[in-house]
Design an enzyme around this catalytic site. Structure first.
Site, PDB file in Angstrom:
ATOM      1  CD  GLU A  17       8.867  90.182  55.616  1.00 37.99           C
ATOM      2  OE1 GLU A  17       7.912  90.945  55.854  1.00 37.99           O
ATOM      3  OE2 GLU A  17       9.164  89.794  54.451  1.00 37.99           O
ATOM      4  CG  HIS A  74       0.153  92.821  64.732  1.00 39.05           C
ATOM      5  ND1 HIS A  74       1.178  93.517  65.321  1.00 39.05           N
ATOM      6  CD2 HIS A  74      -0.784  93.733  64.382  1.00 39.05           C
ATOM      7  CE1 HIS A  74       0.888  94.807  65.332  1.00 39.05           C
ATOM      8  NE2 HIS A  74      -0.302  94.974  64.776  1.00 39.05           N
ATOM      9  CG  ASN A 116      28.827  75.989  37.150  1.00 46.87           C
ATOM     10  OD1 ASN A 116      27.621  75.866  36.943  1.00 46.87           O
ATOM     11  ND2 ASN A 116      29.385  75.641  38.304  1.00 46.87           N
ATOM     12  N   GLY A 166      24.976  76.655  52.559  1.00 41.89           N
ATOM     13  CA  GLY A 166      24.573  75.387  51.958  1.00 41.89           C
ATOM     14  C   GLY A 166      23.113  75.416  51.564  1.00 41.89           C
ATOM     15  CB  SER A 167      20.054  76.837  53.002  1.00 45.21           C
ATOM     16  OG  SER A 167      18.745  77.056  52.550  1.00 45.21           O
ATOM     17  CG  ASP A 215      25.158  79.153  37.270  1.00 45.20           C
ATOM     18  OD1 ASP A 215      25.359  78.309  38.173  1.00 45.20           O
ATOM     19  OD2 ASP A 215      25.341  78.879  36.070  1.00 45.20           O
ATOM     20  CB  SER A 219      30.186  72.832  42.380  1.00 49.14           C
ATOM     21  OG  SER A 219      29.016  72.217  41.883  1.00 49.14           O
TER      22      SER A 219
END
Length: 626
Positions: free
Chosen positions: A371, A420, A191, A129-130, A161, A45
């Site tokens: 959000e 709420h 890639n 990383g997430s 991608d 990567s």
């Protein structure tokens, strides 16, 4: 003229592209060396994006590597954080780290070159990383730079991608287009290969381009290994005309024939023999140094916020005021601090953040019903030194939970508010009821979780959050309930309030928010039966007042904890954990929302969930009788 392997030439913004190519090869070699030395990582990567990053850092990234805090400097975010070998190879080329650190500490215990980048490194703004988060952070930083800091920096984001399948990416690009963030550029490394095989659209770069354009961004499609084309695209992106998405077709594992465009190599370090062959194929080890575009002129950082008098709203005991209303009024008062900013997700008239928007429109940001971008923008503003408050319905924060989790890894300081909450909201029904938020926020590393029972407490805690480190969360109630505390009452974080107590108490009723009022009413019912009940307001859910709970357990021998929340992870479990630490085992009853709620009035739904005053009194009697 190309640099020879092993050379120590300096690559500058006026260097020939042939020299930039040598830099790209160096980045590839060092990515392989680092990951093979560690025995893990994502070299393939990294190899695909090396040309893109070589051109960027040599010719376009206006950054002072020795003074990363320069407020005018550009920002580079690796959304594809797994390509950390490439990022750290860039740090080495810039002279920010040395070769020993790269080759002997990457992914090792206690080292700052972690598997995915975090802000423990001064050149990293946010933990990534997430996947699907970097573009959102980049949009938030770009918005902050233009509208708050008034700085000329550009924001560059490298993403993969695969992560373009994440909805948060498109929330972010929508906001980039909506706000016309012309100094924002996303570089998509197309890639073709993901973790388990081909990505959703492979090398169909037109799909990515059309989608970016649909969200109001300019799309530039390039061959990601054509240095001249990449250079031209980056030049265009920096022209200040439009937010830009560069869609770059690349080859995963580029430069190493044995693994180029080959499946099964994602997340795998090259074994020693293959790494040796790869390094030779890439032309060997180089020691080029990058001196990119002239660093931006020093900008004066904002002056630290000194003591600013805050005139909090005052509420009269007995008046009925919703804690969400008190939150909004307190925000307006906090607007006296120039570092306080507020973000809304198109519910500001319900959460009452709109009150701040009317008083301080220049520091009020609307993300609409997005959000994830709400939290990403708050994180970005925190990174740039502001004190953000972001609010929506508690139930909807769950959609952005991964951003909150990652914000804790970034060691960000920000305040969140969820309104709420619970069955108390009534007729809207269960889709709108925050019944999981206490568990969600208690689980966040280093978080503070607060649940005020009246308007005075809500205003005080809202103000306190402006000076809390880490992620703080305020749970507010929809309905209006009597003010219990006089103006000026103190509410220390980690404390509690004992509203009823005698030396003859037989049971302690523990509540927070709406259930505190039900506990007070239940205590009156019990008193009529000759049962003296202590009432504890546990407004600080994390940290919890363990001493007060242990004292109540010793004094009364019985506790009833009542929460408008699911039983898992909320107030009851916080109390039990605190009691366990003090080795206290009183008789214990836990009233929580165990059924699936429906629509109804607040009183009907509280009673159906077993949280009403009569239910609490009955539970206390049963506990004492048992």
């Amino acid at each position: 003229m190309a640099a020879e392997p092993g050379s120590t030439h300096v690559i500058g913004p006026d260097s020939e592209l042939s020299q930039v190519f040598e830099l790209a090869q160096q980045l590839r070699v060092d990515s392989v060396r680092a990951s093979t030395s560690a025995g893990s990582g994502h070299p393939t990567s990294s190899l695909s994006a090396a040309d893109l990053m070589a051109v960027l850092m040599a010719r376009h990234l206006r950054y002072d590597w020795q003074r990363p805090a320069n407020p005018a400097g550009d920002h580079l975010i690796f959304s594809k954080g797994h390509a950390s070998p490439l990022l750290y190879a860039m740090f080495l080329a810039a002279g920010a780290i040395d070769e020993q650190e790269l080759l002997t500490t990457y992914r090792r215990d206690g080292a700052r070159l972690q598997g995915h980048p975090t802000p423990v490194l001064p050149w990293v703004d946010v933990a990534t990383g997430s996947l699907g988060q970097g573009i959102a952070y980049g949009v938030g930083i770009a918005l902050t730079g233009r509208d708050l800091e008034k700085q000329p920096y550009r924001v560059w984001v490298l993403c993969g991608d695969s992560e373009m399948a994440e909805g948060s990416v498109w929330e972010a690009l929508d906001k980039a287009g909506r706000h016309k963030l012309a100094h924002f550029t996303a570089i998509v490394d197309v890639n073709r290969l993901g973790q388990t095989g081909p990505t959703e659209w492979g090398w169909d770069t037109d799909v990515y381009a059309r989608r970016a354009e649909a969200f109001g961004c300019r799309a530039l499609v390039v061959d990601g290994h054509d240095l001249a084309a990449v250079d031209q695209a980056l030049t265009t992106a920096a022209d200040g005309q439009a937010p830009t998405v560069i869609v770059a077709r690349t080859v995963k594992g580029r430069g190493v024939a044995e693994i180029a465009d080959a499946e099964g190599w994602h997340g795998k370090a090259l074994p020693d023999d293959l790494a040796e062959r790869a390094i030779a194929e890439l032309g060997g080890v180089r020691r080029l140094t990058v001196r990119g575009p002239r660093p931006p002129a020093d900008a004066h950082p904002r002056e630290p916020v000194g003591e600013v008098p805050i005139d909090l709203p005052r509420f009269e005991p007995g008046d009925k005021v919703a804690t969400r209303v008190a939150f909004g009024k307190a925000l307006v008062a906090l607007g006296a601090r120039p570092d306080v900013v507020v973000l809304d997700a198109e519910v500001g008239n319900s959460t009452h953040t709109a009150d701040f928007g009317k008083a301080h429109p220049e520091r009020y940001f609307q993300t609409y019903i997005a959000e994830q971008q709400l939290i990403a923008s708050a994180v970005a503003m925190a990174v740039r030194g502001y004190r953000p408050y972001a609010a929506t319905f508690a139930a909807f924060l769950s959609r952005a939970y991964d951003f909150i989790r990652m914000a804790a890894i970034s060691q960000v300081t920000m305040a969140l508010s969820g309104s709420h909450c619970g069955v108390e909201i009534g007729a809207d029904g269960p889709s709108q009821m925050g019944l999981e938020d206490l568990a969600m926020m208690r689980a966040v590393h280093g978080s503070t979780v607060l649940y005020p029972g009246d308007a005075t407490c809500a205003a005080a805690l809202t103000a306190a959050m402006a000076d809390l480190e880490g992620i703080s969360y305020l749970r507010t109630t929809r309905g209006a309930y009597p003010v219990l505390y006089p103006a000026g009452e103190s509410f220390p974080i980690g404390g509690s309030k004992t509203l009823r107590a005698t030396d003859r108490d037989q049971v302690t009723l523990v509540g927070a928010g709406v259930t505190l009022h039900e506990c007070l009413a239940a205590a009156d019912h019990l008193a009529a039966d000759g049962i003296s009940a202590r009432v504890l307001d546990l407004y600080s859910v994390k940290p919890v007042d363990a001493d007060a709970l242990a004292r109540a357990a010793r004094d009364t021998g019985a506790l009833v904890v009542v929460e408008d929340h699911h039983p898992e992870g909320g107030l009851g479990e916080a109390v039990l954990s605190a009691l366990a630490e003090h080795h206290q085992t009183p008789a214990f009853a836990h009233l929580a929302v165990r059924n699936l709620p429906a629509s109804g009035t607040p009183d009907e739904l509280l009673d159906a969930a077993g949280l009403s005053q009569s239910c609490i009194a009955r539970a206390a009697r049963d506990l004492l009788a048992g």
